[in-house]
Design an enzyme around this catalytic site. Sequence first.
Site: not given
Length: 493
Positions: A19, A264-266
Amino acid sequence: MNEVKKTQRTRVAPSPTGDPHVGTAYQALFDVAWVRQQGGQFVLRIEDTDQNRLVAGSEQQIYDSLRWLGLDPDESPEVGGAYGPYRQSERLDTYRPYVEQLLAAGHAYYCWCSAERLKELRAEQEAAKVSETGYDRLCYHLLLEHGADKVREVRSQLPGFSEMPVVRMLVPEDAPLSFTDLIRGSVNAPFPDDQVILKADGFPTYHLAVVVDDHLMGITTVVRGEEWISSTPKHLLLYRWLGWEPPAFAHMPLLRNTDHSKISKRKNPAARLLWFREQGYLPEALLNFLQLLGYPPVREDSEMATLSEFVAHFDWAKISTVGPVFDTGKLDWLNGAYIRALDDTELAHRIAIYEAERGRPLDEHTVAVLTAAVPIIKERITLLSDALPMIDYLLLPAAELVIADDARAALPENTAQIVSAAVAALETLTDWNPSAIQDALRSALVETLGLKPKVAFNPIRTAIAGRKVSPPLFESMAILGQPECQARLSRLI
Ligand code: GLU
């Protein structure tokens, strides 16, 4: 002599490894601001040299998200341009001659050390807490000792040998460690390791490809995240060795979570660029929000500013180096403000597009109700996704309306009497509009029955909307129409 002013060219160079990250849009915004102000071009390059990390569909998501934000590149793999190809995997032949040139000049050398050897070396260095970490130049020392013709053979007799060599930079003592950054002024970076520039699979690493491409694509200003500051000395060395003038650098601050950790995407769904569109944010609100990250408001009286205002005002020196906190509360506020600034028809249209994109295309009836309801929900929604749930009661037929438990529990004992009086009062009403409805109910319930307005209207709201809180009651009744309202009231009785 007057120097001829170069056409300014910026680029954003995401890797299609998942993404798209919100940082890509953040950098693209500043790229665009600069070239629109200066009259130049904004390039999108796809950095796909790490073949193991490619994620299908990611490249298309990058194109779509930038287009959604109105940050369309002037040149890209999708739209083409005079400096293509713009996808690094299609430029492999471009890099090879520069590797040969660096090898021939002694600025680079082959290295056959296996991944296991490098891992062991790192572990040893860590255990011994030595100050000089990084590659120990085993292959380079063998090259000096045995010469180019023999080095491979000699190396193959030693442990930790890998068939396919990589090519490393021979970083000299006088590597340039400081440079001028458009945002940060003078910057110092640590002494680099002998960076791999060509991998065993024949692909260049980021470090070589970025320099070659930025040069060949005529990039004048490199805008990228501050995590690349420590790589800049390697890039400057490559520019020096290849005899090229380096571009200007602008290392943008890293976006941070509210706890100041790196976004962060996490950890944070908002690190995903697609998240904003999925949630129902307006692209212009997100652009305005990104504009305010590490950058002062363009206007004194308001934080809202269009892209053109930002472009006119834009100055690298105004960017703050302190990692801006990514506070979606601010974005919610901006989104609400942008929603209210849209005209009603446009807002209804945007909501319809949003729902269709989410896989819920609106039928004609829903569009008609939505269009009629926009004036009463406009002040109450933060996201495009709030709209339909807020008017669900306007869309259902009387028989399907569910009365919420708390609304039912709050009904007074004389509900039947109140609602019956309302039915009677509304029966003869010829003008079906909000103020006529209000007057008729007020006269029947407050004046004639002597009820307090709150007591009088709560059961009506429950009958009409099925809940205790809803958008304005009389406007809702006007939208529903007389027969539907009477049906709902009768049903509650
Ligand atoms: N491909 C790199 C990244 O995705 C680009 C860094 C740069 O802009 O130089 O972070």
